[in-house]
Design a protein around this motif. Structure first.
Motif, PDB file in Angstrom:
ATOM      1  N   VAL A   1       3.747   4.079  -2.508  1.00  0.00           N
ATOM      2  CA  VAL A   1       3.959   3.880  -3.945  1.00  0.00           C
ATOM      3  C   VAL A   1       4.444   5.177  -4.589  1.00  0.00           C
ATOM      4  CG1 VAL A   1       2.808   3.357  -6.132  1.00  0.00           C
ATOM      5  CG2 VAL A   1       2.388   1.928  -4.130  1.00  0.00           C
ATOM      6  N   ASP A   2       3.891   6.299  -4.175  1.00  0.00           N
ATOM      7  CA  ASP A   2       4.330   7.592  -4.690  1.00  0.00           C
ATOM      8  C   ASP A   2       5.817   7.796  -4.393  1.00  0.00           C
ATOM      9  OD1 ASP A   2       3.653  10.119  -5.966  1.00  0.00           O
ATOM     10  OD2 ASP A   2       3.988  11.014  -3.990  1.00  0.00           O
TER      11      ASP A   2
ATOM     12  N   ASP B   1      -5.035   2.113   2.613  1.00  0.00           N
ATOM     13  CA  ASP B   1      -4.996   2.725   1.289  1.00  0.00           C
ATOM     14  C   ASP B   1      -4.217   4.035   1.261  1.00  0.00           C
ATOM     15  OD1 ASP B   1      -6.430   0.638   0.215  1.00  0.00           O
ATOM     16  OD2 ASP B   1      -8.370   1.659   0.372  1.00  0.00           O
ATOM     17  N   ALA B   2      -4.350   4.827   2.307  1.00  0.00           N
ATOM     18  CA  ALA B   2      -3.651   6.114   2.342  1.00  0.00           C
ATOM     19  C   ALA B   2      -2.138   5.916   2.420  1.00  0.00           C
ATOM     20  CB  ALA B   2      -4.136   6.944   3.525  1.00  0.00           C
ATOM     21  N   SER B   3      -1.699   5.043   3.313  1.00  0.00           N
ATOM     22  CA  SER B   3      -0.257   4.825   3.431  1.00  0.00           C
ATOM     23  C   SER B   3       0.284   4.112   2.194  1.00  0.00           C
ATOM     24  CB  SER B   3       0.082   4.043   4.700  1.00  0.00           C
ATOM     25  OG  SER B   3      -0.453   2.744   4.661  1.00  0.00           O
ATOM     26  N   SER B   4      -0.516   3.235   1.591  1.00  0.00           N
ATOM     27  CA  SER B   4      -0.095   2.568   0.356  1.00  0.00           C
ATOM     28  C   SER B   4       0.097   3.572  -0.767  1.00  0.00           C
ATOM     29  CB  SER B   4      -1.115   1.517  -0.062  1.00  0.00           C
ATOM     30  OG  SER B   4      -1.195   0.496   0.892  1.00  0.00           O
ATOM     31  N   SER B   5      -0.803   4.533  -0.868  1.00  0.00           N
ATOM     32  CA  SER B   5      -0.681   5.570  -1.883  1.00  0.00           C
ATOM     33  C   SER B   5       0.598   6.372  -1.693  1.00  0.00           C
ATOM     34  CB  SER B   5      -1.900   6.502  -1.814  1.00  0.00           C
ATOM     35  OG  SER B   5      -1.724   7.601  -2.683  1.00  0.00           O
ATOM     36  N   ALA B   6       0.879   6.777  -0.466  1.00  0.00           N
ATOM     37  CA  ALA B   6       2.092   7.547  -0.174  1.00  0.00           C
ATOM     38  C   ALA B   6       3.344   6.710  -0.428  1.00  0.00           C
ATOM     39  CB  ALA B   6       2.060   8.037   1.267  1.00  0.00           C
TER      40      ALA B   6
END
Length: 98
Positions: free
Chosen positions: A31-32, A24-29
């Motif tokens: 997508v950002d 989730d953390a890497s996905s958030s970064a």
């Protein structure tokens, strides 16, 4: 170039793009970064056209964003844009900006 620290540490055990969405953390970064890249692409092209900047500049900025880092390409374009604005102001007023 701080972003390259992690690029150089990447061992290739998982596909590079798959690693972007590993949790989730890497996905958030990821997508950002993708959203910022899309918005900056539109901004760079629009501003370059508006200010009459040669097409090679936005092309180089966008390639640099992919190959080096958006953290380098965005400030580089903003600096180039600021200088183009100053040149335009100096040309219209007949004096150099302070």
């Amino acid at each position: 170039m701080l972003t390259w620290f992690f690029n150089l540490r990447y061992d290739g055990s998982v596909g590079y793009l798959a690693a972007w969405f590993a949790n989730d953390a890497s996905s958030s970064a990821a997508v950002d970064l993708l959203v910022v890249s899309a918005v900056m692409t539109v901004f760079v092209v629009a501003e370059s056209r508006r200010l009459g900047i040669r097409i090679v500049v936005p092309v180089l900025v966008l390639i640099t964003g992919v190959l080096v880092a958006m953290a380098f390409a965005v400030p580089a374009f903003l600096l180039y844009r600021e200088r183009a604005l100053e040149r335009g102001l100096a040309a219209t007023s007949g004096s150099r900006p302070v």
